[in-house]
Design an enzyme around this catalytic site. Structure first.
Site, short mmCIF file in Angstrom:
data_model
loop_
_atom_site.label_atom_id
_atom_site.label_comp_id
_atom_site.label_asym_id
_atom_site.label_seq_id
_atom_site.Cartn_x
_atom_site.Cartn_y
_atom_site.Cartn_z
N ARG A 81 0.89 -1.17 0.00
CA ARG A 81 0.00 0.00 0.00
C ARG A 81 0.92 1.21 0.00
O ARG A 81 1.52 1.53 1.02
CB ARG A 81 -0.92 -0.01 1.23
CG ARG A 81 -1.93 -1.15 1.21
CD ARG A 81 -2.98 -0.98 2.30
NE ARG A 81 -3.92 -2.10 2.36
CZ ARG A 81 -5.01 -2.22 1.61
NH1 ARG A 81 -5.28 -1.29 0.71
NH2 ARG A 81 -5.81 -3.26 1.74
N THR A 142 -10.76 -5.42 -6.98
CA THR A 142 -11.16 -5.10 -5.61
C THR A 142 -12.42 -5.88 -5.28
O THR A 142 -13.30 -6.02 -6.13
CB THR A 142 -11.44 -3.60 -5.39
OG1 THR A 142 -11.97 -3.41 -4.07
CG2 THR A 142 -12.40 -3.02 -6.39
N ILE A 143 -12.50 -6.40 -4.06
CA ILE A 143 -13.74 -7.07 -3.66
C ILE A 143 -14.86 -6.06 -3.47
O ILE A 143 -16.04 -6.42 -3.49
CB ILE A 143 -13.56 -7.91 -2.38
CG1 ILE A 143 -13.34 -7.01 -1.15
CG2 ILE A 143 -12.47 -8.94 -2.52
CD1 ILE A 143 -13.50 -7.73 0.18
N ASP A 144 -14.50 -4.78 -3.31
CA ASP A 144 -15.50 -3.76 -2.97
C ASP A 144 -16.43 -3.41 -4.13
O ASP A 144 -17.51 -2.87 -3.92
CB ASP A 144 -14.82 -2.47 -2.50
CG ASP A 144 -13.87 -2.71 -1.33
OD1 ASP A 144 -14.01 -3.74 -0.66
OD2 ASP A 144 -12.97 -1.87 -1.12
N GLY A 187 -15.86 -4.36 2.74
CA GLY A 187 -16.27 -3.53 1.61
C GLY A 187 -15.84 -2.08 1.75
O GLY A 187 -16.27 -1.22 0.99
N GLU A 239 -18.84 -2.87 7.00
CA GLU A 239 -17.82 -2.36 7.92
C GLU A 239 -17.76 -0.83 7.93
O GLU A 239 -17.29 -0.23 8.89
CB GLU A 239 -16.44 -2.94 7.58
CG GLU A 239 -15.92 -2.56 6.21
CD GLU A 239 -14.55 -3.16 5.91
OE1 GLU A 239 -13.91 -3.69 6.85
OE2 GLU A 239 -14.12 -3.12 4.75
N ARG A 283 -25.27 -11.25 19.40
CA ARG A 283 -23.97 -11.86 19.13
C ARG A 283 -23.40 -11.29 17.84
O ARG A 283 -24.13 -10.80 16.98
CB ARG A 283 -24.09 -13.38 19.02
CG ARG A 283 -24.46 -14.07 20.34
CD ARG A 283 -23.29 -14.02 21.31
NE ARG A 283 -23.59 -14.77 22.53
CZ ARG A 283 -24.15 -14.25 23.60
NH1 ARG A 283 -24.53 -12.97 23.60
NH2 ARG A 283 -24.37 -14.99 24.68
#
Length: 322
Positions: A81, A142-144, A187, A239, A283
């Protein structure tokens, strides 16, 4: 035609299928042996390359290795990064281009997300500024699923599959013990993975960064389910989800507030707020980085390979700007 070499790197968070596009670049480069000398790989992205850490993939990988690479998760070349300087007059660029010229690089590929595409943009603009013949292209990973100009980024579908499975499996305990379960999905600051996994996995409440939530509305929805005889609730929360109150704050004040709270993540903050308003047990499940790993789904394998090959083909056709 003078042969030029390819340099390819991987950057940012890995996905289950990040190596598929690397496979595509290497294979397409080999197919154009009249224009391409060899394919070099940066070890740990541009940061590693600056430290002269790279390898000759044309010599290192056999045909069997390549076939295996296509199905192997995690970044084969390693990642980083690393933000490039905003000022294109910075000496950083001169040093980097000297290294590129030393290896006789004609084509530069960078596989990554938003910051990686920013890297490609800066290098491309600097090349134009100094009239360098080196061409740069970004391969959207990217998974986003939040890269401009793309309908779908590879890695996204594999992440959705894993997050969906997590929600599916939570149903067993949630129903058996009549609990509220919060499943926190990755994400970054966008909700694509959470939305798709939440719908597919049958989450009862889905909270996204794009739509700030009201915790009182969340509690009302849980109580409404209980009154209807549904004694459990599954919440899929991104998130990057945020309350309406926090969304109204200036960025600086929001950061200060989040640092003072000291919650590990949004799921823990939400759980505490729900628990303070009702008696039902709450939970938390955080699949976390499992969403970036494991075996990639077939959709992502095909998309990543095609994008890698298409990127190489575009550059070799001298069709730039994509």
């Amino acid at each position: 035609m003078n042969k030029k070499n390819i340099l390819v790197g991987q950057s940012g968070g890995p996905t289950a299928v990040i190596n598929g596009s690397l496979y595509g670049v290497i294979c397409e480069g080999a197919r154009h042996s009249d224009a391409v000398g060899c394919v070099y790989g940066m070890i740990n992205g541009i940061e590693g390359f600056l430290a002269d850490s790279y390898m000759n993939l044309s010599e290192t990988l056999s045909d069997d290795d390549l076939e295996l690479l296509r199905l192997t998760p995690a970044a084969y070349l390693g990642s980083c990064r690393f933000k490039l300087p905003e000022n294109l007059s910075d000496s950083f660029y001169r040093v980097l281009f000297e290294k590129l010229e030393r290896l006789d690089i004609g084509y530069f590929f960078y596989i990554g997300g938003n910051d990686s595409m920013d890297t490609v943009s800066k290098l491309s603009r600097y090349a134009a500024q100094i009239k360098s013949p080196i061409r740069f292209i970004g391969i959207p990973k990217t998974i986003d699923n939040d890269l401009w100009g793309t309908d779908m980024t590879f890695g996204f579908q594999s992440a959705v599959d894993i997050a969906t499975e997590a929600i599916d499996r939570i149903h067993t305990t949630a129903t058996s013990h009549s609990r509220v379960f919060i499943v926190e999905v990755m994400g970054h600051k966008v909700g694509w993975v959470t939305l798709h996994a939440g719908i597919a996995g049958g989450a009862d409440i889905i909270l996204l960064p794009e739509i700030p939530y009201d915790v009182d509305n969340v509690v009302r929805a849980i109580k409404s389910r209980t009154e209807a005889g549904k004694h459990f609730t599954i919440i899929a929360v991104a998130e990057g989800a945020i309350t309406k109150e926090d969304a109204a704050l200036p960025k600086k004040k929001l950061k200060e507030k989040q640092e003072k709270k000291g919650y590990p993540s949004v799921a823990y903050e939400l759980a505490e707020k729900i628990q303070n308003r009702m008696d039902q047990e709450v939970r938390i499940t955080v699949p976390g980085h499992t969403q970036r790993g494991g075996s990639p789904c077939p959709y992502d394998r095909v998309l990543a390979t095609r994008l890698g090959a298409a990127a190489a083909d575009l550059i070799l056709k001298e069709d730039y700007g994509y």
